[in-house]
Motif scaffolding. Structure first.
Motif, short mmCIF file in Angstrom:
data_model
loop_
_atom_site.label_atom_id
_atom_site.label_comp_id
_atom_site.label_asym_id
_atom_site.label_seq_id
_atom_site.Cartn_x
_atom_site.Cartn_y
_atom_site.Cartn_z
N GLY A 43 -2.12 -16.04 -21.53
CA GLY A 43 -2.36 -14.61 -21.39
C GLY A 43 -1.26 -13.73 -21.92
N ASP A 44 -0.31 -14.30 -22.64
CA ASP A 44 0.84 -13.49 -23.03
C ASP A 44 0.50 -12.40 -24.04
N ILE A 45 -0.44 -12.66 -24.94
CA ILE A 45 -0.79 -11.63 -25.93
C ILE A 45 -1.40 -10.42 -25.23
N ALA A 46 -2.34 -10.66 -24.34
CA ALA A 46 -2.97 -9.56 -23.61
C ALA A 46 -1.95 -8.82 -22.75
N PHE A 47 -1.04 -9.56 -22.14
CA PHE A 47 -0.01 -8.95 -21.29
C PHE A 47 0.89 -8.02 -22.11
N MET A 48 1.38 -8.52 -23.25
CA MET A 48 2.26 -7.69 -24.09
C MET A 48 1.51 -6.50 -24.66
N CYS A 49 0.24 -6.70 -25.02
CA CYS A 49 -0.56 -5.60 -25.56
C CYS A 49 -0.79 -4.50 -24.52
N GLU A 50 -0.89 -4.88 -23.27
CA GLU A 50 -1.05 -3.88 -22.21
C GLU A 50 0.14 -2.94 -22.16
N PHE A 51 1.34 -3.48 -22.29
CA PHE A 51 2.54 -2.64 -22.29
C PHE A 51 2.67 -1.87 -23.61
N ALA A 52 2.29 -2.49 -24.71
CA ALA A 52 2.35 -1.81 -26.01
C ALA A 52 1.38 -0.62 -26.04
N ARG A 53 0.22 -0.80 -25.43
CA ARG A 53 -0.78 0.28 -25.38
C ARG A 53 -0.19 1.51 -24.67
N ALA A 54 0.63 1.27 -23.66
CA ALA A 54 1.21 2.37 -22.88
C ALA A 54 2.48 2.94 -23.52
N ALA A 55 3.05 2.23 -24.49
CA ALA A 55 4.31 2.67 -25.11
C ALA A 55 4.07 3.89 -25.99
N GLU A 56 4.93 4.84 -25.88
CA GLU A 56 4.84 6.06 -26.69
C GLU A 56 5.87 5.97 -27.82
N GLY A 57 5.58 5.15 -28.81
CA GLY A 57 6.51 5.03 -29.93
C GLY A 57 6.52 3.63 -30.51
N LEU A 58 7.55 3.37 -31.27
CA LEU A 58 7.71 2.14 -32.03
C LEU A 58 7.96 0.95 -31.10
N VAL A 59 7.40 -0.22 -31.47
CA VAL A 59 7.56 -1.46 -30.70
C VAL A 59 8.37 -2.45 -31.55
N LEU A 60 9.30 -3.14 -30.91
CA LEU A 60 10.09 -4.19 -31.54
C LEU A 60 9.65 -5.54 -30.99
N ASP A 61 9.28 -6.44 -31.88
CA ASP A 61 8.95 -7.81 -31.51
C ASP A 61 10.10 -8.68 -32.01
N LEU A 62 11.02 -8.99 -31.10
CA LEU A 62 12.22 -9.76 -31.44
C LEU A 62 11.87 -11.24 -31.47
N CYS A 63 12.35 -11.95 -32.47
CA CYS A 63 12.02 -13.37 -32.68
C CYS A 63 10.51 -13.50 -32.85
N CYS A 64 9.98 -12.72 -33.76
CA CYS A 64 8.52 -12.57 -33.92
C CYS A 64 7.82 -13.78 -34.50
N GLY A 65 8.55 -14.68 -35.13
CA GLY A 65 7.92 -15.87 -35.69
C GLY A 65 6.85 -15.52 -36.70
N THR A 66 5.65 -16.01 -36.47
CA THR A 66 4.53 -15.83 -37.41
C THR A 66 3.72 -14.57 -37.13
N GLY A 67 4.23 -13.70 -36.27
CA GLY A 67 3.55 -12.43 -35.98
C GLY A 67 2.52 -12.51 -34.88
N ARG A 68 2.60 -13.55 -34.08
CA ARG A 68 1.62 -13.81 -33.03
C ARG A 68 1.46 -12.65 -32.05
N LEU A 69 2.54 -11.93 -31.77
CA LEU A 69 2.46 -10.74 -30.91
C LEU A 69 2.40 -9.46 -31.74
#
Length: 187
Positions: free
Chosen positions: A42-68
């Protein structure tokens, strides 16, 4: 993943097996594994929930293949994915190229060291996906990475670090060390 990982490394297969994408053919089989589904299902849905609420740019640190990064960009949020491995970033670029132009325009993969990076702008949210912080070589590197992220965060921004507890014996009520998760690389 180390920056010098060769493109034919079996570690890439290992990474993709333990970090499945919903779009991958093997995703359903991976989610059938109770360890994988419990730990990262459930990590993708969990992170997306917080990203949806974020008012601005998101940083995905150690993003690998872009999974998040890609699911966050699909939500309409601008996201920068930072990773040290050019091989993983090449897979990220392949996946990004298959996305609609509006998603491609919101998503920027960047090659860089999590412990020593400087990016333009500041971030409303920073995410560090499944156990990536623990992949840094030592506690000093982890502290440097967190300090570097902190310098890039807006006032009131959130940092979400997803890690597993390696001390499962304490949670299970036994003091006997045991293998919790074991994977074999097919190659």
């Amino acid at each position: 993943m180390n920056g010098d990982t060769p493109a034919n490394s079996p570690l890439l297969t290992y990474y993709d097996l333990d970090h499945p994408w919903p779009e991958d053919a093997g995703y359903a089989a991976a989610m059938a594994d109770p360890i994988v589904s419990h730990e990262i299902g459930g990590d993708i849905a969990f992170m997306c929930e917080f990203a949806r609420a974020a008012e601005g740019l998101v940083l995905d640190l150690c993003c690998g293949t872009g999974r998040l990064s890609l699911p966050i960009a699909r939500l309409g949020r601008p996201v920068v994915g930072l990773d040290l491995s050019p091989v993983l970033l090449a897979r990220f670029a392949e996946r990004l190229a298959a996305e609609p132009s509006d998603v491609r325009g919101r998503c920027r993969p960047v090659e860089g060291d999590a412990c020593d990076f400087s990016l333009d702008g500041s971030f409303a949210l920073a995410v560090v996906g499944f156990n990536s912080l623990c992949m840094l070589p030592d506690q000093q590197a982890q502290r440097r990475a967190l300090a570097r992220v902190n310098r890039h965060l807006d006032l009131g921004a959130r940092l979400i670090v997803d890690i597993t507890n390696p001390l499962m014996t304490q949670l299970s009520g036994t003091n006997t060390p045991q293998v919790i998760l074991s994977r074999a690389v097919p190659e």
